[in-house]
Design an enzyme around this catalytic site. Structure first.
Site, PDB file in Angstrom:
ATOM      1  N   HIS A 157       0.649  -1.323  -0.005  1.00 29.01           N
ATOM      2  CA  HIS A 157      -0.278  -0.315   0.009  1.00 29.01           C
ATOM      3  C   HIS A 157       0.544   1.739   0.529  1.00 29.01           C
ATOM      4  CE1 HIS A 157       0.524  -0.966   4.516  1.00 29.01           C
ATOM      5  NE2 HIS A 157       0.487   0.512   4.270  1.00 29.01           N
TER       6      HIS A 157
HETATM    7  P1  TYD Z   1      -1.582  -2.604   8.198  1.00 23.62           P
HETATM    8  O1  TYD Z   1      -1.283  -1.333   7.888  1.00 23.62           O
HETATM    9  O2  TYD Z   1      -2.499  -3.041   6.409  1.00 23.62           O
HETATM   10  O3  TYD Z   1      -0.149  -4.131   7.949  1.00 23.62           O
HETATM   11  P2  TYD Z   1       0.780  -4.421   7.310  1.00 23.62           P
HETATM   12  O4  TYD Z   1       1.152  -2.780   5.636  1.00 23.62           O
HETATM   13  O5  TYD Z   1       2.215  -3.514   8.079  1.00 23.62           O
HETATM   14  O6  TYD Z   1       0.889  -5.284   6.099  1.00 23.62           O
HETATM   15  O7  TYD Z   1      -2.602  -3.137   9.100  1.00 23.62           O
HETATM   16  C1  TYD Z   1      -3.038  -4.286   8.498  1.00 23.62           C
HETATM   17  C2  TYD Z   1      -4.113  -3.998   9.700  1.00 23.62           C
HETATM   18  O8  TYD Z   1      -4.167  -4.038  11.091  1.00 23.62           O
HETATM   19  C3  TYD Z   1      -5.528  -3.378   9.267  1.00 23.62           C
HETATM   20  O9  TYD Z   1      -7.015  -4.102   9.017  1.00 23.62           O
HETATM   21  C4  TYD Z   1      -5.910  -1.884   9.980  1.00 23.62           C
HETATM   22  C5  TYD Z   1      -4.789  -2.281  11.348  1.00 23.62           C
HETATM   23  N1  TYD Z   1      -4.288  -1.521  11.377  1.00 23.62           N
HETATM   24  C6  TYD Z   1      -4.394  -0.810  12.972  1.00 23.62           C
HETATM   25  O10 TYD Z   1      -5.983  -0.605  13.344  1.00 23.62           O
HETATM   26  N2  TYD Z   1      -3.826   0.233  13.258  1.00 23.62           N
HETATM   27  C7  TYD Z   1      -2.777   0.558  12.808  1.00 23.62           C
HETATM   28  O11 TYD Z   1      -2.329   1.463  13.442  1.00 23.62           O
HETATM   29  C8  TYD Z   1      -2.282  -0.207  12.226  1.00 23.62           C
HETATM   30  C9  TYD Z   1      -1.240   0.174  11.537  1.00 23.62           C
HETATM   31  C10 TYD Z   1      -2.692  -1.149  11.188  1.00 23.62           C
END
Ligand code: TYD
Length: 140
Positions: free
Chosen positions: A57
């Site tokens: 992302h």
């Molecule tokens: P995401 O940032 O997409 O993870 P990565 O990039 O590490 O794969 O986050 C994964 C899930 O966690 C997403 O559904 C949202 C949740 N999340 C929160 O609720 N708060 C946060 O601060 C973060 C970073 C993620």
């Protein structure tokens, strides 16, 4: 939309303050240190199974500093025009992420901890999770 700063040449590894001590080192990150933003959120990834990939992302506004607090992993950066891969493997170095950079986190070592300092609280509306949307936003 921070378009002017949003290229991978502005995503650099910065050395963090380290207090050496034979009994164990300390690294400090605080507002006013090297990162060009105030920290409003800290989170960390851990227990990442071998072969897993995270990220996939970009953020519209968010700045982040990514640190391998333990172990190592690679961050694949893509600004829509250019890509580069940064390996993080030392807890006293951090990768500055500016907005509008597509990122993948790969090659996590066993026990790796990915510590992230972020310029804002979690907002799903700040995420761009579709690569074509990302490219469209960058006008590519
Ligand atoms: P995401 O940032 O997409 O993870 P990565 O990039 O590490 O794969 O986050 C994964 C899930 O966690 C997403 O559904 C949202 C949740 N999340 C929160 O609720 N708060 C946060 O601060 C973060 C970073 C993620």
């Amino acid at each position: 939309m921070n378009r002017y700063i949003s290229d991978i040449h502005n995503c650099n590894v910065v050395e963090l303050t380290k207090i050496h001590n034979p009994a164990g080192n300390i690294t400090i990150i605080q507002n006013g240190s090297n990162q060009p933003f105030n920290v409003r959120r800290v989170y960390y990834l851990y227990d990442v199974p071998g072969g897993s990939e995270r990220g996939g992302h970009a953020h519209k506004e968010l700045f982040q500093l990514i640190v391998a607090a333990s172990g190592s992993f690679d961050v694949v950066l893509d600004d829509g025009s250019y890509k580069k891969i940064i390996q993080l493997n030392r807890p006293n170095y951090g990768l500055l992420m500016v907005p509008l950079i597509w990122r993948e986190l790969v090659n996590f070592s066993s026990g790796a901890i990915c510590l992230v300092l972020a310029s804002d609280k979690y907002r799903e509306s700040d995420y761009i999770r579709d690569y074509k949307t990302f490219r469209d936003l960058k006008n590519i």
